[in-house]
Scaffold this motif. Structure first.
Motif, PDB file in Angstrom:
ATOM      1  N   HIS A  77      68.235 -36.093  14.694  1.00 20.62           N
ATOM      2  CA  HIS A  77      67.899 -34.700  14.981  1.00 20.62           C
ATOM      3  C   HIS A  77      66.406 -34.442  15.070  1.00 20.62           C
ATOM      4  N   HIS A 108      68.465 -26.811  11.095  1.00 17.13           N
ATOM      5  CA  HIS A 108      69.132 -27.960  11.702  1.00 17.13           C
ATOM      6  C   HIS A 108      70.150 -27.395  12.686  1.00 17.13           C
ATOM      7  N   PRO A 109      70.112 -27.851  13.956  1.00 20.16           N
ATOM      8  CA  PRO A 109      70.945 -27.171  14.949  1.00 20.16           C
ATOM      9  C   PRO A 109      72.447 -27.264  14.658  1.00 20.16           C
ATOM     10  N   ALA A 110      72.896 -28.351  14.061  1.00 18.50           N
ATOM     11  CA  ALA A 110      74.333 -28.492  13.816  1.00 18.50           C
ATOM     12  C   ALA A 110      74.729 -27.892  12.472  1.00 18.50           C
ATOM     13  N   SER A 111      74.055 -28.292  11.422  1.00 12.67           N
ATOM     14  CA  SER A 111      74.526 -27.950  10.083  1.00 12.67           C
ATOM     15  C   SER A 111      73.999 -26.617   9.590  1.00 12.67           C
ATOM     16  N   VAL A 124      77.594 -41.672  14.967  1.00 17.26           N
ATOM     17  CA  VAL A 124      76.677 -40.970  14.061  1.00 17.26           C
ATOM     18  C   VAL A 124      76.991 -39.471  14.049  1.00 17.26           C
ATOM     19  N   THR A 125      77.376 -38.955  15.208  1.00 18.30           N
ATOM     20  CA  THR A 125      77.701 -37.527  15.319  1.00 18.30           C
ATOM     21  C   THR A 125      79.203 -37.351  15.126  1.00 18.30           C
ATOM     22  N   LYS A 155      61.383 -25.046  20.584  1.00 19.58           N
ATOM     23  CA  LYS A 155      62.710 -24.428  20.631  1.00 19.58           C
ATOM     24  C   LYS A 155      62.871 -23.581  21.892  1.00 19.58           C
ATOM     25  N   VAL A 181      76.374 -39.538  19.661  1.00 22.09           N
ATOM     26  CA  VAL A 181      75.446 -40.649  19.430  1.00 22.09           C
ATOM     27  C   VAL A 181      76.156 -41.729  18.620  1.00 22.09           C
ATOM     28  N   TYR A 207      57.782 -35.117  14.467  1.00 20.93           N
ATOM     29  CA  TYR A 207      58.175 -33.722  14.710  1.00 20.93           C
ATOM     30  C   TYR A 207      58.300 -32.971  13.391  1.00 20.93           C
ATOM     31  N   ALA A 233      65.023 -28.921  20.344  1.00 23.85           N
ATOM     32  CA  ALA A 233      63.635 -28.509  20.103  1.00 23.85           C
ATOM     33  C   ALA A 233      62.737 -29.738  19.965  1.00 23.85           C
ATOM     34  N   ASN A 234      63.228 -30.738  19.266  1.00 20.78           N
ATOM     35  CA  ASN A 234      62.443 -31.966  19.103  1.00 20.78           C
ATOM     36  C   ASN A 234      62.190 -32.628  20.459  1.00 20.78           C
ATOM     37  N   MET A 294      80.880 -31.891  12.417  1.00 19.11           N
ATOM     38  CA  MET A 294      80.137 -30.691  12.807  1.00 19.11           C
ATOM     39  C   MET A 294      78.775 -30.606  12.116  1.00 19.11           C
ATOM     40  N   MET A 295      78.562 -31.452  11.115  1.00 21.63           N
ATOM     41  CA  MET A 295      77.253 -31.474  10.463  1.00 21.63           C
ATOM     42  C   MET A 295      76.201 -32.134  11.352  1.00 21.63           C
ATOM     43  N   ASP A 296      76.655 -32.978  12.283  1.00 22.23           N
ATOM     44  CA  ASP A 296      75.695 -33.695  13.126  1.00 22.23           C
ATOM     45  C   ASP A 296      75.897 -33.475  14.615  1.00 22.23           C
ATOM     46  N   TYR A 297      77.087 -33.020  14.997  1.00 24.27           N
ATOM     47  CA  TYR A 297      77.356 -32.752  16.404  1.00 24.27           C
ATOM     48  C   TYR A 297      77.240 -31.246  16.607  1.00 24.27           C
ATOM     49  N   THR A 298      76.330 -30.832  17.445  1.00 19.10           N
ATOM     50  CA  THR A 298      76.018 -29.407  17.555  1.00 19.10           C
ATOM     51  C   THR A 298      76.837 -28.734  18.645  1.00 19.10           C
ATOM     52  N   ARG A 333      76.955 -22.063  19.613  1.00 21.47           N
ATOM     53  CA  ARG A 333      77.416 -20.901  18.839  1.00 21.47           C
ATOM     54  C   ARG A 333      76.969 -19.629  19.574  1.00 21.47           C
ATOM     55  N   SER A 344      87.803 -35.187  11.789  1.00 15.35           N
ATOM     56  CA  SER A 344      87.108 -36.477  11.834  1.00 15.35           C
ATOM     57  C   SER A 344      87.803 -37.424  12.812  1.00 15.35           C
TER      58      SER A 344
END
Lengths: 787, 266
Positions: free
Chosen positions: B243, B178-181, A703-704, A653, A695, B248, A771-772, A707-711, A714, A287
């Motif tokens: 996200h 969800h791309p991150a989680s 906000v990011t 996507k 973000v 969407y 994708a969005n 790892m739950m929000d920052y991608t 992989r 964090s």
């Protein structure tokens, strides 16, 4: 080529300890009596500190001390600095704010360190940190770099109006304007180069130990350049004189630029260690890393390309606003200037270029170099402009590039850089073949039958590595020279230690540098050890970043090996009782020309130390040589990447279905390691293009922040890469190396976005192309397609 | 992490007793939601009551025309259950899509539905199959169980013991990760069991898992993706975050519902 020499795909020596958990990272170092530092960080992006009350925290169990910015000021500890001076177009110097290691009366981003608790354990430190009472007067924050310059925007640093650090420019505005006026076609593009969080696998850490007996400080640190850290911490921050500070950067688990810089935590641990007279350790958690590691990129750019009727480029111009965050990090000023605008000529003959860059403060984490540093931003501008131009002028994108390629070298661009070698037609041709571009139409039709949009995107990038000629960077404002040092120590048994000022944090220097020595001295690869990352062992060095270790660091080793060979020949002359001029050295053996007399490398090494056969005083015993190598030019890795994507019409996507990378890195020492660097670089570039983006909320909260929000990219986000090489050697260093560490990250974003926009038929798409985002772009484009 | 006391009961009765005596206690199942927030010092339970040694809470059992899954059954064990894959592969798809192998080998079905994360996968399966949640006190049908984001009808001292799923001939789950989680940005579970047709959506709604009655009505005429063509749901009430926009998410509900039905009919 020998089995372990230059060009051999030798397995990495260092991997045994890394993959078996035997690496020694900063957090693994444990000193007797060590304490833990826990930082109290600002929850606000912008606030005045009305008061700090540490009295309750000091009474908590296990607490040794609680320190604040006021204590730092009392002890006259200096500010962190940015070491590269940039002048604005009006000649005024950049406006660098104060940057104390602990906030002095004001916080300017979330995560700004306000106080530090020194405790027996992390748990006790955290308990106590919650008892530090900070009374904030919250101010309005500004996050958007464009808004930061506007009238009425919150002023972050009292002495810096409009939050503007500099307004810099490069190139010829008049010639460029004239070329645009005469153009048949002008392509215009608005680009946001998204902010990235580095996320090295090993978070930053610092362990400081004060030895009262000798009045010496030692810092173990996750640094890419321990000597520069020592210099800045001693000479500028003023913790202690340089000769009383040892900096050790042991195994370091990834840097990507983020560990070049000098951070507040290292300064605080050193200072606190001397105060509490015990070792002080801090290891960032994930964090904290999100909040406080220097971020990358974050440009807003308007770019234009002018062409004649035949698709020949006449001029390029760009206006960029670069967000440098709340403070100027160590090399932040150079990234959006000399590492960016100087590459805007790309691989093309562009007669005129003009670039303006405004650097601004915002209430966000500092931004500095991140894998590629300025060059990915430049390549993105140039290669997006090329692709969009090709579509607008209805010219095949490969053909448009061919019409404009630089073909004669050296080539002086209008933006400082003089390209010394390259063959851009060769890399494009090879990429077109390997990517089977001829068969693309058929694949596109086939995909359409399954509800998929297929697209092809090119990125013919160029970058500048081998950073850098000291005189050149000095004239551009750098506070340091960017040469490299090497010391080669031959032991009496003939084994060799190489001390280098470069620093390995994943690059494999212990392998590649040993390959060079094995090749030159004809000794087994396993008889060579590489020593780095300790200012007590290596006299000085500039560290590793900017793909400089091969081109600059290995060149220094070559120079030192030249001296070793010269002296060893003198020793061999005594051993073989021959004239020095008759001694030949090949494959680890000294021979006397025209005879069958020979001496092995080990014999000569031993004789250098026993010195029994030396006659007179003309030869000193021992075999150890040092060199400092200063490059004559940057190197210019270049190549062509082609990305093929499929976009799911229903979900937006993107799947990358094919990736072709043809790179020209000059001489390759270890093709396996180079290929790995290309893979990793592309992965980071794909991350930027498809997935990653820091973000902040308008209040300045990240906000990011996890790892739950920052991608992060992989394995399943990536295809199996098709990689290949074309080779033109760099004429600017003895080995002909160009460097490969950043190429993938520089090439990839434009290739991805060019491919997706080709697939979906609209240029209205920003990174990251989630994708969005792609689905929304398709929705926005629909009415236009119907019309 | 703040200090807490740790209990490891061996019966449901013991666990319930501990829960009654420690109002600030939390039940520990797989711990994948609870432990991270404790490590971030965002949760401060006085005690953890570990359910991993409680008897009778693990396993997948075929019971007549339903499948019963113990609340402490790990995602990997449900995903790989031979029984389940034979009688209702559509349900086995759900835990198979959760997280990564590490998560699937720790996380449990009971923990997932008790937490009712609005992006979790199991709530869609429970609602999409009309499952019954069996606690130490009562039986609760899924339609009554999930009451909103991170909210259920579970009362103080109530522990989920098992979940009973009626076997639907046609059932499938479609998830857009969800791309991150890796959670469900949107997930749709569709099933047909006789005349009972269900389409349940997770991830999309700002108030947690929900059924799409208009889709279910359309599917009653014919359980086929064609029946859903041209149908959509409004964006109002959809989640909005960095996200995915509400539009969407609403769009994905339609896309994934068609894909789930297509998968269910094979």
């Amino acid at each position: 080529m020998s089995a372990t020499g230059i060009g051999a795909a030798v397995r990495r020596k260092e991997d045994f300890r890394f993959v078996t958990g035997k690496g020694q990272y900063t957090d693994d170092v444990v000193r007797p009596g060590e304490t833990r530092a826990v930082f109290v960080r600002s929850p606000h992006a912008h606030a005045k500190i009305k008061s700090i009350d540490v009295s309750a925290a000091k009474k908590m169990p296990g607490v040794i001390d609680v320190l604040t910015g006021a204590d730092l000021a009392t002890d006259k500890i200096g500010n962190l600095i940015c070491g590269w001076m940039i002048h604005s177009k009006d000649g005024t110097p950049m406006k660098m704010s104060a940057h104390p290691a602990l906030a002095a009366g004001k916080v300017n981003c979330v995560g700004d360190a306000v106080a530090v608790v020194i405790a027996e354990s992390i748990a006790q430190g955290k308990e106590a940190a919650e008892k530090v009472k900070v009374d904030y007067d919250v101010l309005q924050a500004v996050i958007d770099p464009a808004k930061a310059q506007a009238k009425g925007a919150p002023q972050i640093h009292a002495d810096i109006p409009n939050n503007t650090i500099y307004q810099w420019h490069l190139g010829d505005p008049k010639a460029t304007a004239a070329a645009f006026a005469a153009a048949k076609h002008v392509t215009k593009l608005d680009i946001v180069n998204n902010r990235l969080v580095p996320n090295a696998m090993e978070p930053r850490a610092a362990l400081a130990e004060y030895d009262e007996g000798s009045d010496h400080l030692t810092l173990w640190s996750t640094s890419q350049n321990p000597h520069v850290a020592r210099l800045v911490i001693s000479a500028f921050v003023g913790i202690t004189p340089e000769h009383k500070l040892r900096v050790i950067a042991p195994d370091v688990g990834g840097g990507f630029g983020s560990k070049i810089f000098i951070y507040p935590e290292e300064v605080v641990c050193l200072w606190a260690s001397r105060k509490v007279k015990r070792p002080v350790k801090w290891t960032s958690d994930r964090s904290e890393a999100f909040l406080t590691d220097a971020h990358g990129r974050d440009h807003v750019t308007h770019a234009e390309l002018a062409l004649d009727a035949d698709g020949k480029i006449l001029a390029l111009r760009a206006k960029t606003i670069a967000n440098l965050g709340a403070y100027m990090s160590t090399f932040s000023s150079s990234v959006p200037t000399y590492l960016y605008a100087t590459l805007l000529s790309g691989q093309y003959n562009i007669p005129s270029i003009y670039c303006e860059v405004d650097a601004v403060y915002t209430n966000t984490a500092p931004v500095d170099a991140y894998r590629g540093a300025g060059r990915p931003e430049a390549a993105f501008v140039v290669e997006r402009l090329m692709e969009v131009t090709a579509r607008q002028m209805a010219i095949d994108p490969a053909d448009l590039r061919k019409r404009n390629f630089i073909t004669a070298f050296p080539h002086q661009t209008p933006v400082i850089m003089a390209y010394d070698a390259g063959d851009f037609h060769a890399s494009l041709k090879k990429a077109l073949e390997l990517a089977d571009v001829k068969g693309f139409g058929k694949r596109k039709r086939e995909a359409a039958r399954h509800g998929k949009l297929r697209g092809l995107g090119y990125s013919a990038y160029i970058e500048a590595c081998g950073i850098a000629p000291s005189q050149a960077v000095g004239s551009l404002g750098a506070g340091v020279g960017l040469w490299e040092s090497a010391e080669v120590r031959v032991n009496p048994t003939g084994s060799v230690e190489v001390l280098t000022g470069c620093h390995a944090h994943g690059q494999g220097h212990e392998t590649t540098f040993a390959q060079l020595v094995s090749e030159r001295l004809g000794i087994p690869f396993d008889n060579v050890s590489i020593v780095h990352g300790d200012t007590d062992k290596v006299q000085f060095g500039m560290g590793t970043y900017g793909s400089r270790s091969g081109a600059v660091g290995m060149s220094a080793i070559v120079k030192a090996l030249d001296k070793i060979e010269a002296k060893a020949k003198k020793v061999a002359a005594y051993v073989l009782e021959a004239a020095e001029g008759d001694i030949e050295f090949k494959d680890g053996k000294f021979t006397v020309a025209g005879t069958d007399k020979s001496a092995a490398w080990g014999d000569v090494a031993l004789n250098a130390y026993i010195a029994h056969k030396f006659v007179g005083a003309d030869l000193e015993p021992g075999l150890k040589e040092t060199s400092f190598y200063d490059p004559t030019n940057f190197t210019f890795p270049a190549g062509c990447h082609i990305c093929e994507v499929e976009v799911d019409i229903d979900t937006g996507k993107t799947d990358i279905v094919n990736w072709t990378a043809i790179d020209d890195f000059g001489t390759v020492i270890n093709p396996m390691i180079v290929e790995g660097q290309v893979h990793g670089g592309i992965a980071q570039g794909v991350g930027q293009a498809l997935l990653e983006g820091a973000v902040y909320s308008k209040e300045g909260q990240l906000v990011t922040g996890s790892m739950m929000d920052y991608t992060m990219p992989r394995a399943h986000d990536l295809p199996s890469f098709h990689v290949g090489l074309t080779t033109t050697k760099s004429p600017s260093n003895p080995l002909g190396i160009k460097g490969c560490g950043e190429a993938g990250a520089i090439a990839a974003p434009a290739a991805v976005i060019n491919a997706i926009t080709d697939a979906i038929g609209t240029e209205d798409l920003a990174m990251p192309a989630t994708a969005n985002a792609v689905w929304s772009a398709l929705q926005r484009a629909k009415p236009r397609q119907v019309a | 992490m703040y200090n807490f006391t740790f209990h490891r009961p061996t019966t449901v009765r013991q666990a319930a007793g501990l829960l009654g005596r420690n109002p600030e206690a939390k039940l520990l199942a797989g711990g994948h939601s609870l432990i991270p927030v404790m490590k971030q010092r965002l949760a401060q339970p006085s005690a953890l009551i570990d359910l991993s040694k409680v008897e009778g809470m693990v396993g997948v059992e075929l019971k007549g025309r339903s499948v019963t899954i113990g609340a402490m059954t790990r995602h990997a064990d449900v995903a790989n259950s031979t029984v389940l894959k034979e009688v209702m592969p559509g349900l086995a798809m759900v835990p198979g899509s959760i997280g990564d192998p590490q998560v699937r080998n720790r996380g449990t079905i009971g923990g997932s539905i008790a937490n009712n994360d609005p992006n979790a996968d199991y709530p869609a399966a429970c609602l999409g199959l009309g499952a019954t949640i069996i606690t130490n006190k009562r039986r609760i049908v899924a339609d009554d169980f999930f009451t909103g984001m991170f909210s259920t009808t579970l009362e103080d001292g109530e522990i989920i013991v098992k979940i009973s799923f009626p076997i639907a001939k046609k059932a499938a789950y479609e998830k857009f990760k969800h791309p991150a989680s890796g959670f469900a940005l949107v997930g749709v579970f569709a099933s047909k069991r006789g005349s009972d047709i269900r389409v349940a959506v997770t991830g999309a709604g700002s108030n947690g898992v929900f059924r799409v009655k208009s889709f279910e009505e359309a599917l009653k005429k014919r359980f086929s993706p064609k029946s859903l063509e041209g149908l959509s749901i409004p964006a109002t009430g959809m989640n909005a975050d960095i996200h995915a926009s509400p539009e969407y998410r609403a769009h994905l509900v339609g896309v994934l519902a068609r894909r789930a039905v297509a998968k269910a009919v094979g």
